[in-house]
Write an enzyme that holds these catalytic residues in place. Structure first.
Site, PDB file in Angstrom:
ATOM      1  N   GLY A  21       0.812  -1.218   0.000  1.00 45.44           N
ATOM      2  CA  GLY A  21       0.000   0.000   0.000  1.00 45.44           C
ATOM      3  C   GLY A  21       0.836   1.254   0.000  1.00 45.44           C
ATOM      4  CB  ALA A  22       4.321   1.818  -0.957  1.00 44.54           C
ATOM      5  CG  ASN A  23      -0.993   3.199  -3.920  1.00 44.15           C
ATOM      6  OD1 ASN A  23      -0.984   2.050  -3.511  1.00 44.15           O
ATOM      7  ND2 ASN A  23      -2.087   3.948  -3.912  1.00 44.15           N
ATOM      8  N   GLY A  25      -1.001   7.743   1.286  1.00 42.40           N
ATOM      9  CA  GLY A  25      -1.169   7.761   2.732  1.00 42.40           C
ATOM     10  C   GLY A  25       0.065   7.371   3.514  1.00 42.40           C
ATOM     11  N   GLY A  27       1.599   4.547   3.719  1.00 37.06           N
ATOM     12  CA  GLY A  27       2.591   3.771   2.973  1.00 37.06           C
ATOM     13  C   GLY A  27       3.522   4.641   2.168  1.00 37.06           C
ATOM     14  CB  SER A 141      -6.570   0.173  13.576  1.00 33.12           C
ATOM     15  OG  SER A 141      -7.497   1.157  13.988  1.00 33.12           O
ATOM     16  CE1 TYR A 167      -9.705  -0.806   9.230  1.00 33.52           C
ATOM     17  CE2 TYR A 167     -10.337   0.179  11.328  1.00 33.52           C
ATOM     18  CZ  TYR A 167      -9.427   0.032  10.299  1.00 33.52           C
ATOM     19  OH  TYR A 167      -8.226   0.712  10.341  1.00 33.52           O
TER      20      TYR A 167
END
Length: 296
Positions: A21-23, A25, A27, A141, A167
């Site tokens: 998820g580095a694309n 936020g 990440g 979280s 979640y």
């Protein structure tokens, strides 16, 4: 204790990180800080085009590879690609996630949140573990505290779906997984460490995708209440780079009920420390993902 910041990251020259998820936020911020410290970073992204935009800012020390955690075939293809290029990974950061989305299914039929946040990362870690030399960092979280693990209906096939409880279940699963991973690594006298973190309340686009009125309210309030993504990334960076972190440690922000601040060791819920549930979730996850990892 002096507040720890990204400027305190030790030199990471010669070390390789995989960040899911580095694309965007957290990440993306994690990737930027690691690259600035000299690390080589693999951006594992479902949206390669967005990943390339992040990578374009950072020079030759980063690369983008496609990874869709909601598709186990994609997870296997990602790991096979690293193996084919003989990549050795020092640190895996299981960062990607979805939050409070409507009921949807992954390519493999899992409920989207448990499938992406937990099962996808479980499979990735299992398939990549033999190439990891230092540590695995999993992002949970504070919402894990509302979570309950239903081992008989992990994928919400029989219960009435509740997006927030789903979640919470997925984020509790992250903690149970990270703690159980450390127990199994310790039992095998492995030098690899498992850490888990939470980012507090950070101003990212994660909160805006629940497609509800509450999501719209969060979209308005988050930039005011939430801390910046750069601050939210600090617990991950601390756990991933500081030499003296304790195996199995949980790190989060140090201020305002752990909603903001600098990283420190924090406590998780009693449910996250249930070793019987953790072991049973591990076995179920192996079955669902078709993998084995440090099996007893």
């Amino acid at each position: 204790m002096v507040a720890w910041t990204a400027q305190d990251i030790p030199d990471q020259t010669g070390r390789t990180f995989v960040v899911t998820g580095a694309n965007s936020g957290l990440g993306a911020e994690t990737t930027r800080a690691l690259a600035a410290a000299g690390a080589r970073v693999v951006l594992a992204c479902r949206d390669v085009a967005k990943g390339e935009k992040v990578a374009a800012e950072l020079g030759d020390g980063v690369q983008v590879r496609r990874l869709d955690l909601a598709d186990l075939d994609s997870v296997r293809e990602f790991v096979d690609g690293l193996a084919a290029s003989h990549e050795v990974v020092d640190v895996l950061i299981n960062n990607a996630g979805v939050m409070a989305v409507p009921l949807r299914r992954t390519a493999d039929g899992f409920e989207m949140q448990i499938g992406t946040n937990h099962l996808g990362h479980f499979a990735l870690t299992a398939l990549l573990l033999g190439r990891i030399t230092d540590r695995v960092v999993t992002v949970s979280s504070a919402m894990h505290r509302i979570g309950r693990i239903d081992l008989d209906d992990l994928n919400w096939e029989h219960r009435r779906y509740d997006r927030w409880l789903a979640y919470g279940q997925s984020k509790l699963a992250n903690l149970l997984f990270a703690y159980e991973l450390q127990r199994r690594l310790t039992g095998r006298e492995s030098p690899v460490r498992s850490l888990v973190v939470h980012p507090g309340y950070s101003s990212t686009n994660l909160q805006f995708r629940s497609e509800t009125l509450y999501g719209k309210l969060m979209e308005l309030s988050t930039p005011i209440i939430g801390q910046s993504p750069a601050m939210g990334a600090l617990p991950s960076l601390y756990a991933a780079t500081v030499p003296g972190v304790e195996p199995g440690g949980f790190y989060g922000p140090d201020s305002f009920f752990e909603m903001r601040g600098h990283p420190k060791r924090v406590q998780s819920s009693a449910r996250s420390k249930d070793e019987d549930v953790a072991s049973r979730l591990w076995t179920l996850s192996e079955k669902l993902c078709g993998v084995e990892m440090l099996s007893e």
